[in-house]
Design an enzyme around this catalytic site. Structure first.
Site: not given
Ligand code: IPM
Ligand code: MG
Length: 369
Positions: A143, A194, A226, A250, A254
């Protein structure tokens, strides 16, 4: 209680002002009935700030925020400002205040209220009783990493660049927040990375391991992002505290939000570092965003904002009794069958934003009687 606490209200855009009106009732109720009193200043952020001042984060807002004990925000953004240049879009205001206040720790609880266990799109047995805390790093990673931007290539075409960077200090800092929370919960931290592809997150994993000795009573595990996305919908109750990077947080938050049946129920806290006097910058906001599709209809769910205020009492002022009282009032009102449109189910009573807000006050009256 001694001097009044300073609170900055940033209603923002879309349904932001509507839900903030309802939280105001709760604050006034506490003011009249109990021990805490706030000096509230209202400020501009996002599209509302663009319309009034030309930019999404006026200096004045930032000054007042820096001098406040806590900030409570509604939401930013909406179609009206989507076509503006990237640098001045409403989201820049939110990212700017996070960066300027050093709000590196984003706490996003995903909690399924018993009364809403059947409102989730997932099977009730998968989500009932769910209580996860997602701890998202908020001021680093891709970000904010440099270099960034889009450039024209000499031979034609363009090249876009964003950079994923973390320092050990940043990883350990967010890690400690997660471990600390796990100590007060079920003692488990799952760090998401990751590390099979991205070197920065290989380091992230090692840095998380490096601090676990400070929290001998907490169990640390690791998962690739994942797999984590898959596990969140397959068996979300396996998680207690999840800690992850800005970008992964982020996305996963959600996803976790949907497990609970409604984005309209989820609060969040964004916290800075504790200073010597035990104070920290803090901003609280509902996770749901500005919801332009229902703006102005008076049907938005104010509960995420009311629960954000409860988090504010808990994390900024150590007022867990009052926070518990608000959480209980929300629980009871839901048990009583009242629902805003977003969580409406057959057999329940559909109510407006305002009626929901007033129902919480009535319940608080009962609980405090
Ligand atoms: C969030 C939002 C923001 C983010 C946007 C609005 C900048 O999606 O708080 O999750 O990406 O952090
Ligand atoms: Mg988001």
């Amino acid at each position: 209680m001694a001097a009044n606490k300073k609170l900055l209200f940033l209603p923002g855009d879309g349904i932001g002002p509507e839900v903030m009106t309802e939280v105001r009732r709760v604050i006034d109720w506490m003011d009249h009935r109990r021990t805490v009193s706030f000096d509230i200043t209202e400020g501009l952020i996002g599209g509302a700030a663009i319309d009034a001042t030309g930019g999404p984060l006026p200096d004045d807002t930032l000054d007042v925020a820096i001098n406040s004990d806590a900030v409570l925000m509604g939401a930013v953004g909406g179609p009206k400002w989507e076509t503006m240049p990237f640098e001045v879009q409403p989201e820049r205001g939110l990212l700017g205040i996070r960066r300027e206040l050093g709000l590196f720790a984003n706490l996003r609880p995903a909690l399924v209220f018993d009364a809403l266990a059947s409102a989730s799109t997932l099977k009730e047995e998968v989500v009932s009783g769910l209580d996860i805390m997602i701890v998202r790093e908020l001021t680093g990673g891709i970000y904010f990493g440099e270099p960034r931007g889009v450039e024209d290539l000499p031979g034609g075409g363009r090249k876009g660049v964003n950079t994923l960077t973390y320092t050990t200090a940043e990883v350990q800092r967010i890690g400690r927040v997660a471990f600390d929370l796990a100590q007060k919960r079920n003692g488990r931290v799952c760090s998401i990375d990751k590390a099979n592809v991205l070197e920065t997150t290989v380091m992230w994993r090692e840095d998380m391991e490096s601090i676990k000795g400070e929290f001998p009573d907490v169990e640390l595990s690791h998962m690739y992002v994942d797999n984590a996305a898959m596990q969140l919908v397959r068996n979300p109750k396996q998680f207690d505290v999840v800690v992850t990077t800005n970008m992964f947080g982020d996305i996963l938050s959600d996803c976790a939000a949907m497990l609970t049946g409604s984005l309209g129920m989820l609060p969040s806290a964004s916290l800075g570092e504790l200073d010597e006097s035990g104070r920290r910058a803090a901003l609280y906001e509902p996770v749901h965003g500005s919801a332009p599709d229902i703006t102005g209809e008076g049907i938005a769910n104010p509960l995420a904002t009311i629960l954000s205020y409860s988090m504010l009492l808990r994390y900024s002022f150590d007022m867990s009794e009052d926070a518990d009282l608000i959480d209980q009032a929300v629980c009871n009102v839901l048990d009583g069958g009242l629902r805003t449109a977003d969580i409406m189910e057959r057999g329940k009573v559909r109510v407006s934003t305002e009626t929901m807000g007033k129902a919480i006050i009535k319940e608080l009256d009962k609980l405090a009687a």
